[in-house]
Design a protein around this motif. Sequence first.
Motif, PDB file in Angstrom:
ATOM      1  N   ARG A 110       0.858  -1.202   0.000  1.00  0.00           N
ATOM      2  CA  ARG A 110       0.000   0.000   0.000  1.00  0.00           C
ATOM      3  C   ARG A 110       0.887   1.243   0.000  1.00  0.00           C
ATOM      4  O   ARG A 110       1.085   1.888   1.014  1.00  0.00           O
ATOM      5  CB  ARG A 110      -0.913  -0.020   1.208  1.00  0.00           C
ATOM      6  CG  ARG A 110      -1.991  -1.117   1.127  1.00  0.00           C
ATOM      7  CD  ARG A 110      -3.320  -0.619   1.645  1.00  0.00           C
ATOM      8  NE  ARG A 110      -4.361  -1.644   1.544  1.00  0.00           N
ATOM      9  CZ  ARG A 110      -5.348  -1.589   0.648  1.00  0.00           C
ATOM     10  NH1 ARG A 110      -5.413  -0.596  -0.209  1.00  0.00           N
ATOM     11  NH2 ARG A 110      -6.264  -2.541   0.625  1.00  0.00           N
ATOM     12  N   CYS A 126      -7.310   4.008  -2.359  1.00  0.00           N
ATOM     13  CA  CYS A 126      -8.113   2.805  -2.566  1.00  0.00           C
ATOM     14  C   CYS A 126      -9.580   3.186  -2.411  1.00  0.00           C
ATOM     15  O   CYS A 126     -10.026   3.534  -1.319  1.00  0.00           O
ATOM     16  CB  CYS A 126      -7.733   1.728  -1.546  1.00  0.00           C
ATOM     17  SG  CYS A 126      -8.838   0.304  -1.612  1.00  0.00           S
ATOM     18  N   SER A 143     -12.070   1.371  -2.502  1.00  0.00           N
ATOM     19  CA  SER A 143     -12.854   0.383  -1.761  1.00  0.00           C
ATOM     20  C   SER A 143     -12.716   0.566  -0.249  1.00  0.00           C
ATOM     21  O   SER A 143     -13.424  -0.067   0.523  1.00  0.00           O
ATOM     22  CB  SER A 143     -12.398  -1.034  -2.129  1.00  0.00           C
ATOM     23  OG  SER A 143     -12.445  -1.202  -3.528  1.00  0.00           O
ATOM     24  N   CYS A 200      -5.668   0.847  -7.791  1.00  0.00           N
ATOM     25  CA  CYS A 200      -5.390   0.064  -6.604  1.00  0.00           C
ATOM     26  C   CYS A 200      -5.545  -1.421  -6.951  1.00  0.00           C
ATOM     27  O   CYS A 200      -6.536  -1.823  -7.555  1.00  0.00           O
ATOM     28  CB  CYS A 200      -6.352   0.458  -5.497  1.00  0.00           C
ATOM     29  SG  CYS A 200      -6.156  -0.522  -4.015  1.00  0.00           S
ATOM     30  N   CYS A 206      -5.731  -3.975  -4.789  1.00  0.00           N
ATOM     31  CA  CYS A 206      -6.171  -4.806  -3.665  1.00  0.00           C
ATOM     32  C   CYS A 206      -7.280  -5.746  -4.153  1.00  0.00           C
ATOM     33  O   CYS A 206      -7.867  -5.535  -5.220  1.00  0.00           O
ATOM     34  CB  CYS A 206      -6.646  -3.939  -2.498  1.00  0.00           C
ATOM     35  SG  CYS A 206      -8.311  -3.312  -2.653  1.00  0.00           S
ATOM     36  N   CYS A 256     -10.719  -4.088  -4.919  1.00  0.00           N
ATOM     37  CA  CYS A 256     -10.727  -3.287  -6.139  1.00  0.00           C
ATOM     38  C   CYS A 256     -10.707  -4.196  -7.366  1.00  0.00           C
ATOM     39  O   CYS A 256     -11.385  -3.919  -8.355  1.00  0.00           O
ATOM     40  CB  CYS A 256      -9.564  -2.301  -6.142  1.00  0.00           C
ATOM     41  SG  CYS A 256      -9.788  -0.938  -4.970  1.00  0.00           S
TER      42      CYS A 256
HETATM   43 ZN   LIG Z   1      -8.253  -1.064  -3.319  1.00  0.00          ZN
END
Ligand SMILES: [Zn+2]
Length: 787
Positions: free
Chosen positions: A450, A457, A459, A493, A495, A498
């Motif tokens: 991150r 992000c 989300s 992002c 992650c 996402c």
């Molecule tokens: Zn994300």
Amino acid sequence: MRHYLLFICLIFTLLLFSPNCTIKQFVLQKEHGAIDGGQNLVPNGDIEILENGEPVRWNYRGRCAVGCPGFQSDYALTMEVSGQDQAAQWETQLSSIKPHTKYVICFWYRLPQKGRIEVILFGKTLSVDQMFRYNPMHWCRYSAILDSEEMEGNCKISFLAKGGIGPFKFWIDRIELYEGESPIGQNCARLQYQYYNTAYVSPDIISPLPFAFEWTFDNGHRPQEIQYIVELPDEVEFISCALGRICKWPPDGWSITWTRRDDTSKVEIEKILMEGRPYFRVLARVASILGDEKQLTDYVVPVGVRDHWKGSLGRYSGMISMCLYVRSKVSSGSFPFYYYAKWDRGQQPRKRLNLEVITIPEAGSSKNLVLISEVQMQAGDKNPQLAEDFLRIGLNGIGHMDLRGGDSALRNKIGKFRQMGLRYFTSWVNIASYNVDDKDAKAMDLNGQRTGKGGWCLSYRGPGWVKNMNQYKKRLESGVNFLAFDDAKPSTCYCDQCKRLFAQFLRINTDLPYIDPSLFMKEGWNGDQRYKILWKDFSLWHYGRTAQAMKHELVQSLRYRGLNGRIYFGISSWLPFTHPFAAKSLTAFDFDIRQTYMNWASSSFGGSPKKVGDYLYQSQEALGIYARALAATLSPGLTYMHPACALDPYSQMKYQILEAMMAPHFAGYLMYAGKDIDLGDMKYMAEANALMVRFEEIVLKGKAIKPIEINQWSGVRIKKLGSKGLVLVSDYSTYEPIDTIVRFSSNDLDEQTLIDAESGEKIIPISGIYHVKIKAERARLLYFGAD
Ligand SMILES: [Zn+2]
């Protein structure tokens, strides 16, 4: 752009409202006769001392003369050259120049097309050729820091006019040379009227008169207080005075100026007589603040910033530090007023300008348009007639009232304004996961870290989100009902959450199977390159989804509190996208409030209202069925001193509104930033609003026909609703009005007679061609089939 300013604002709020802001007691000081105007090393640099019509201490060669009016003054130097001529030149003698010393040279100028001024000083030649338009009447400023090197004692400064097409005039005025790097000299203060050559006042609405102040004092020379003084004729009624303190950013540099409100300095009013006429003196006592050294050291707007060509926002709009609210007691006339700064050891020479009384038309009120403006410095507190003024000029929404007293004061004010008929109350916000301190809010990179390199992000719903959302909920409970989303940042992002949403995005909008973005975004990936484009598009789509989540949560919260859940979202900044379906998720946004700052830079809209109109037409067309109702964020001159001002700084306000109004799916506008709006702007805003209100149905529901391009400064826009319609014909190609005729034909007009909405003049096509005269009014609104 918006975001940057807000960010600066926040920093200053933290920085400046620190508890050590104590006020030093004002110490009485003895009157000083010494006028601190002697620091300017250019003799008669403002060209106001003439003998037999010639400026004292200046010599010339070629076709030189004194011209009038000058820049905020009576006289200026002019030079004329034609192609074959020798250059024209003004020259004066400087004395007491020190070797190996830095000096600041500043002056104001106007150039003809392709003209150039060469300034010769200390054996160096400075070339000045920036001018926005052909035949410009707009004054621009030039400044530079020069080293005297070997030069010493007596020394000449010369201004040469060079080039230009045809026999045109060059103008120069307010020529200043100071030792050091300050553009106002050493250990002095200055009050300056923002903007232009005349100040407007009206009996109809409360008139803001904006000033800027600057100072520079060495340690040990700093006065206890600086007084900023404005002397106004008795024909004007004083309402209030707002004061601010100019701050610079960053603290060790100068990329932006900003104003924070000052509620502690005292303002006094005294009646005086000037040449036998009753005047009153507004005296603002701005004390030095202990423990706030950074804010008071070398507080001058630096060389280069005031004549910046690349971007004006912030650099210019942040400079207002004093705003008088006045009202004219008479309905016409022109009256001189005076202003200057004064401190214990000196005084700025008194400056004189004229106040001109103008009337502001009543615009009528709109049923369904969204007409919002932000306001001048502290207007929420200082202008008791703010709502009446807004309604008079046809506005129905207000932003950034700059009120003291927090949420309850805002709630009371909005409550009253709502009763009086205002409907929209805006506040700038952002996606609630932006700028959050929490590490989890930062975008994950390809390697699963991150790092925040890809932005935020979207989300993320952690504590930072909750905190931001609580703030927004509070604002809504105060009566704010229009959340204007500030500058958007792309969010890439990687992650899991996402990625899951990306899979959904692909499923809804394409036939492509899901591929993990951390695979296809890796360098050297050789698969279907469409994925990379879609990944970019997804950023906008995800932005819209996140806004939807915010809106849902905010509406629920309002309902839970038993409040009206009707709120509006506006999107002011769009992320880049390729497929229009990327905009499908933006349904939470009631309005597209995209930013179109006409004078932001000479390179963007180029000071052209037509370019604003073109951009809005094209952006709405590109979105097709996904276009939102358009309530563009427009701007006043931002500000008028900016060299990129390509038209009369006031009337361009009207033109840009009319140009925007002809865009597809138009719903209104939001005027930002309010502190740069003065009475001249409001008058033209009222005129444009009156036209919009009158033709509201066509403006809102009409179909925008593809514009007819005459040339880059001139065009025709048509909007049709059944048998009714509007035609906007414009030609902005010269700074000063020059009579031209715009000729055009259109199958969409069926050779109908067009009627000028303001003058009533009828325009009948000749052999299918319309001939529309453009004079002082650079854009004319014509209508057909309606009244
Ligand atoms: Zn994300």
